[in-house]
Design a protein around this motif. Structure first.
Motif, PDB file in Angstrom:
ATOM      1  N   LEU A 158       0.873  -1.182   0.000  1.00 35.75           N
ATOM      2  CA  LEU A 158       0.000   0.000   0.000  1.00 35.75           C
ATOM      3  C   LEU A 158       0.901   1.221   0.000  1.00 35.75           C
ATOM      4  N   SER A 159       0.846   2.020  -1.087  1.00 39.25           N
ATOM      5  CA  SER A 159       1.735   3.182  -1.235  1.00 39.25           C
ATOM      6  C   SER A 159       0.921   4.464  -1.258  1.00 39.25           C
ATOM      7  N   ALA A 160       1.607   5.569  -0.936  1.00 37.47           N
ATOM      8  CA  ALA A 160       0.996   6.906  -0.952  1.00 37.47           C
ATOM      9  C   ALA A 160       2.020   7.886  -1.524  1.00 37.47           C
ATOM     10  N   THR A 161       1.630   8.580  -2.567  1.00 42.40           N
ATOM     11  CA  THR A 161       2.509   9.555  -3.218  1.00 42.40           C
ATOM     12  C   THR A 161       1.699  10.812  -3.560  1.00 42.40           C
ATOM     13  N   ALA A 162       2.422  11.884  -3.873  1.00 40.60           N
ATOM     14  CA  ALA A 162       1.764  13.140  -4.279  1.00 40.60           C
ATOM     15  C   ALA A 162       1.546  13.140  -5.790  1.00 40.60           C
ATOM     16  N   ALA A 163       0.413  13.753  -6.202  1.00 40.36           N
ATOM     17  CA  ALA A 163       0.091  13.783  -7.644  1.00 40.36           C
ATOM     18  C   ALA A 163      -0.784  14.984  -7.959  1.00 40.36           C
ATOM     19  N   ASP A 164      -0.161  16.148  -8.346  1.00 40.77           N
ATOM     20  CA  ASP A 164      -0.872  17.334  -8.857  1.00 40.77           C
ATOM     21  C   ASP A 164      -2.006  17.793  -7.939  1.00 40.77           C
ATOM     22  N   GLY A 165      -1.643  18.221  -6.729  1.00 42.32           N
ATOM     23  CA  GLY A 165      -2.648  18.742  -5.808  1.00 42.32           C
ATOM     24  C   GLY A 165      -3.487  17.665  -5.153  1.00 42.32           C
ATOM     25  N   ALA A 166      -3.103  16.404  -5.263  1.00 40.55           N
ATOM     26  CA  ALA A 166      -3.843  15.291  -4.677  1.00 40.55           C
ATOM     27  C   ALA A 166      -2.845  14.252  -4.166  1.00 40.55           C
ATOM     28  N   THR A 213      -4.429  -0.650 -12.928  1.00 39.71           N
ATOM     29  CA  THR A 213      -3.382  -0.950 -13.893  1.00 39.71           C
ATOM     30  C   THR A 213      -2.975  -2.401 -13.682  1.00 39.71           C
ATOM     31  N   SER A 214      -3.017  -3.191 -14.734  1.00 42.19           N
ATOM     32  CA  SER A 214      -2.776  -4.617 -14.544  1.00 42.19           C
ATOM     33  C   SER A 214      -2.183  -5.232 -15.793  1.00 42.19           C
ATOM     34  N   ASP A 215      -1.354  -6.241 -15.571  1.00 40.93           N
ATOM     35  CA  ASP A 215      -0.816  -7.096 -16.628  1.00 40.93           C
ATOM     36  C   ASP A 215      -1.137  -8.544 -16.255  1.00 40.93           C
ATOM     37  N   VAL A 216      -1.685  -9.276 -17.189  1.00 40.72           N
ATOM     38  CA  VAL A 216      -2.043 -10.660 -16.913  1.00 40.72           C
ATOM     39  C   VAL A 216      -0.783 -11.461 -16.574  1.00 40.72           C
ATOM     40  N   GLY A 217      -0.838 -12.115 -15.372  1.00 45.75           N
ATOM     41  CA  GLY A 217       0.294 -12.917 -14.916  1.00 45.75           C
ATOM     42  C   GLY A 217       1.317 -12.147 -14.120  1.00 45.75           C
ATOM     43  N   ARG A 218       1.164 -10.814 -14.007  1.00 44.45           N
ATOM     44  CA  ARG A 218       2.154 -10.006 -13.281  1.00 44.45           C
ATOM     45  C   ARG A 218       1.541  -9.208 -12.139  1.00 44.45           C
ATOM     46  N   GLY A 219       0.308  -9.438 -11.828  1.00 49.07           N
ATOM     47  CA  GLY A 219      -0.314  -8.733 -10.730  1.00 49.07           C
ATOM     48  C   GLY A 219      -1.085  -7.498 -11.178  1.00 49.07           C
ATOM     49  N   SER A 220      -1.688  -6.813 -10.197  1.00 47.21           N
ATOM     50  CA  SER A 220      -2.531  -5.642 -10.472  1.00 47.21           C
ATOM     51  C   SER A 220      -2.199  -4.532  -9.478  1.00 47.21           C
ATOM     52  N   GLU A 221      -2.539  -3.333  -9.869  1.00 48.50           N
ATOM     53  CA  GLU A 221      -2.407  -2.173  -8.986  1.00 48.50           C
ATOM     54  C   GLU A 221      -3.697  -1.374  -9.056  1.00 48.50           C
ATOM     55  N   PHE A 222      -4.452  -1.402  -7.961  1.00 46.55           N
ATOM     56  CA  PHE A 222      -5.648  -0.581  -7.846  1.00 46.55           C
ATOM     57  C   PHE A 222      -5.254   0.722  -7.166  1.00 46.55           C
ATOM     58  N   TRP A 223      -5.613   1.832  -7.783  1.00 48.02           N
ATOM     59  CA  TRP A 223      -5.214   3.139  -7.261  1.00 48.02           C
ATOM     60  C   TRP A 223      -6.417   4.084  -7.203  1.00 48.02           C
ATOM     61  N   PHE A 224      -6.326   5.057  -6.346  1.00 41.68           N
ATOM     62  CA  PHE A 224      -7.323   6.131  -6.304  1.00 41.68           C
ATOM     63  C   PHE A 224      -6.632   7.396  -5.796  1.00 41.68           C
ATOM     64  N   THR A 225      -7.178   8.522  -6.192  1.00 45.33           N
ATOM     65  CA  THR A 225      -6.636   9.822  -5.783  1.00 45.33           C
ATOM     66  C   THR A 225      -7.636  10.556  -4.917  1.00 45.33           C
ATOM     67  N   LEU A 226      -7.117  11.353  -3.984  1.00 48.21           N
ATOM     68  CA  LEU A 226      -7.937  12.192  -3.105  1.00 48.21           C
ATOM     69  C   LEU A 226      -7.332  13.582  -3.073  1.00 48.21           C
ATOM     70  N   PRO A 227      -8.143  14.638  -3.227  1.00 46.11           N
ATOM     71  CA  PRO A 227      -7.589  16.003  -3.148  1.00 46.11           C
ATOM     72  C   PRO A 227      -7.092  16.308  -1.744  1.00 46.11           C
ATOM     73  N   THR A 228      -6.043  17.110  -1.679  1.00 47.83           N
ATOM     74  CA  THR A 228      -5.516  17.507  -0.376  1.00 47.83           C
ATOM     75  C   THR A 228      -6.506  18.410   0.330  1.00 47.83           C
ATOM     76  N   ALA A 229      -6.227  18.685   1.600  1.00 47.22           N
ATOM     77  CA  ALA A 229      -7.147  19.510   2.391  1.00 47.22           C
ATOM     78  C   ALA A 229      -7.284  20.901   1.792  1.00 47.22           C
ATOM     79  N   ASP A 230      -6.168  21.494   1.306  1.00 45.89           N
ATOM     80  CA  ASP A 230      -6.236  22.832   0.699  1.00 45.89           C
ATOM     81  C   ASP A 230      -7.025  22.788  -0.599  1.00 45.89           C
ATOM     82  N   ALA A 231      -6.782  21.767  -1.441  1.00 47.95           N
ATOM     83  CA  ALA A 231      -7.498  21.664  -2.707  1.00 47.95           C
ATOM     84  C   ALA A 231      -8.978  21.405  -2.485  1.00 47.95           C
ATOM     85  N   ALA A 232      -9.316  20.564  -1.486  1.00 45.70           N
ATOM     86  CA  ALA A 232     -10.713  20.287  -1.210  1.00 45.70           C
ATOM     87  C   ALA A 232     -11.421  21.529  -0.727  1.00 45.70           C
TER      88      ALA A 232
END
Length: 603
Positions: free
Chosen positions: A521-529, A584-603
């Motif tokens: 489970l990872s968390a990174t910054a992405a354009d105000g979110a 994002t997924s490749d058959v036989g190599r696993g999957s990555e389910f991701w979602f973005t949330l706006p930061t407190a300032d952006a929200a």
């Protein structure tokens, strides 16, 4: 006659008027000059002769008086007599006025007597010369001087009279010149205007025919008269009109018919259709689009702001080279208020228009009216929510009964009975979970679920989510890991709802990962979110399943035995927070389910 000759002919009246005015001016000036010359010839010479005769007479008489007085200053009389007679002859030959001949005859008679007196005075006794002068010569002198003065006055009066006449004539001629100038100007302008109007009449006909052809009447022709340049132009114009008429009746007519047929075809469609060109300008709209957007000439300017935004978004998607645009579900439907009909819902889809070279030359956007389908979907959701709500009470009672039986509140159980009750309890728990998911989904889609936002850090959210799933992960021999970028801003989220998203994604990842695998489970910054991602080492998801796994009742990536609602609920919760979700997924190599949330300032 050529066009140039006609142009010169049109200017002829003004030229003739100018020549006439010049002739009249010359004649007037000549007349005034003749009058002045007549005064000089007829009267001024006589006045000059009278004055000279008077001077000669005075000197002659003075000379006689000096001679009688014995003075040596006496003037010779012969030149004076000769001068007087010369001027008298001039006057006698220049008689021009009435009474002037009698005055000259009287002057000559007195001159003759005066000369005779002077001759007698010179030949007599000097002693009585003075007495004879005053007795005989002086009266003739006075009469002669009076006769000379009469001639002088007569000619001077004539000069004054003729001067007045010349002045009057000049005034009359000035009036005549002004009147003639005005008349010549009016006549010249009128004649020139008439000739010019007649000259440009073929041009007017040519313009009228051109206007008719411009309006679509290709039967217009120009009447040709003569053989000048305008006639040649009219012949060429008629030939051009014939060519245009033939062209229109052939390929152009077919194109117009094809265009009319295409317009009629899109007008017959019940859905709104808007066609854009490569410059993002509106090219064609059908009647449904005109009625929906409010204008056929400026549809985007008069459209509802929400509709305009959807049109521009889908148009830019296609013109940007991203291919056709298709909606993913009813959640993308645009709500538009309609007077007297309630809210209407439209789904936008767009396809590119390709040119002969394969390049994108435009985009066709269709606004599909899904109001009835949207209402049916709402009815289905309401029905599912109602049924789930009705299931909750008996299901709760059933769970309590099974639980009491397992606790042997109703008596001891055999091993076989206990196994059956344990299986029944698991199924009731699964049914209870499905009912709760259905109720949550109905609340989210109906907008009845209110988010209780709180401030939280990415570290706290990730740790809480992993701690809740460590027991399941240990049972499956799957390791859990966290990757959190440093310096991430805080979020304003509903903690309980967001933990449902983490739980769903982590549970799916754990259940689909083989023993010994690692779920991250990872968390990174992405354009105000902030971007959260759950990565597994499972079998992956096929490409044709990635677009539908977030829809309701879709199996394929969730916990075995579920109802296919977990990812749909996760999608609704993330959308309620203003974020997006994907895989994002490749058959036989696993999957990555991701979602973005706006930061407190952006929200």
């Amino acid at each position: 006659m050529t066009f140039r000759g006609r142009t010169l002919l049109a200017q002829a009246p003004l030229a003739i008027a100018l020549v006439g005015l010049a002739a009249l001016a010359i004649r007037t000036i000549a007349s005034l000059g003749i009058g002045a010359e007549a005064i000089l010839q007829e009267n001024y010479r006589s006045v000059l002769a009278a004055q000279r005769m008077s001077d000669a007479l005075e000197q002659l008489d003075r000379s006689m008086l000096f001679a009688m007085a014995g003075s040596h200053a006496a003037i010779p009389t012969a030149p004076l007599v000769e001068r007087f007679e010369h001027e008298l002859d001039v006057e006698a030959n220049n008689i021009t006025e009435p009474g002037e001949a009698d005055a000259v005859a009287d002057l000559r008679a007195h001159w003759t007597r005066y000369q005779a007196g002077l001759t007698a005075l010179r030949g007599g006794d000097p002693a009585d010369a003075r007495q004879r002068y005053f007795a005989d010569v002086a009266p003739d002198f006075d009469a002669l001087r009076a006769a000379t003065a009469r001639v002088l006055v007569l000619n001077q009066d004539a000069i004054l009279l003729k001067s007045d006449r010349a002045r009057e004539q000049a005034r009359r001629m000035g009036t005549v010149m002004i009147s003639a100038s005005l008349a010549a100007m009016l006549i010249g302008l009128l004649a020139t205007s008439l000739l010019t109007a007649r000259l440009v009449q073929p041009l007017r006909r040519l313009r009228a025919a051109a206007d008719r052809i411009g309006a679509g009447d290709f039967s217009a022709r120009v009447p040709v008269e003569g053989r000048d340049e305008l006639a040649q132009l009219g012949t060429t114009f008629n030939a051009m009109a014939d060519g245009l008429s033939r062209y229109r009746s052939s390929s152009l007519g077919e194109l117009l018919l094809a265009q009319q047929a295409a317009q009629a075809a899109i007008d017959s469609l019940p859905d709104a259709v808007v066609v854009f060109d490569a410059r993002a300008e509106v090219l064609i709209v059908n009647r449904a689009a005109e009625a929906l957007l409010g204008s056929a000439t400026r549809p985007l300017a008069s459209a509802d702001p929400t509709l305009r935004g959807v049109l521009e978004q889908t148009r830019d998607h296609v013109l940007g080279g991203k291919g056709a645009y298709a909606p993913r579900g009813f959640e993308e439907a645009v709500r538009v208020a309609a007077a007297g009909e309630g809210d209407c819902y439209y789904l936008a889809r767009a396809t590119p228009v390709y040119g002969e070279a394969g390049n994108i030359t435009g985009a066709t956007v269709i606004l599909q009216d899904v109001t009835r389908l949207h209402r049916f979907d709402q009815l289905k959701n309401d029905l599912v929510a109602t049924v789930a709500h009705e299931f909750r009470t008996p299901l709760t009672s059933l769970r309590m009964a099974v639980h009491l039986c397992l606790e042997q509140a109703a008596g001891p159980l055999t091993d076989r009975q206990a196994d059956l009750l344990y299986a029944a309890r698991e199924e009731t728990e699964r049914l209870q979970r499905i009912v709760e998911e259905l109720l949550d989904l109905a609340k989210l889609q109906g907008g009845r679920m209110q988010l209780t936002r709180q401030s939280a850090t990415a570290r706290a959210l990730v740790d809480t989510a992993l701690d809740a799933q460590r027991g399941i992960a240990a049972d499956r021999n799957v390791a859990l890991a966290a990757e959190i970028a440093p310096g991430l801003p805080e979020l304003s989220v509903d903690l309980d709802r967001l933990q449902l998203v983490f739980a769903n994604l982590l549970t799916n990842a754990i259940r689909h990962s083989p023993p010994g695998a690692v779920v991250t489970l990872s968390a990174t910054a992405a354009d105000g979110a902030l971007r959260f991602a759950v990565s597994d080492q499972g079998p992956g998801i096929a490409a044709d399943r990635r677009e539908v796994i977030f829809e309701k009742f879709t199996q394929g990536s969730e916990v075995p035995g579920g109802a296919g609602l977990g990812l749909s609920i996760a999608k609704e919760i993330v959308a309620a927070h203003g974020g997006t979700i994907g895989v994002t997924s490749d058959v036989g190599r696993g999957s990555e389910f991701w979602f973005t949330l706006p930061t407190a300032d952006a929200a």
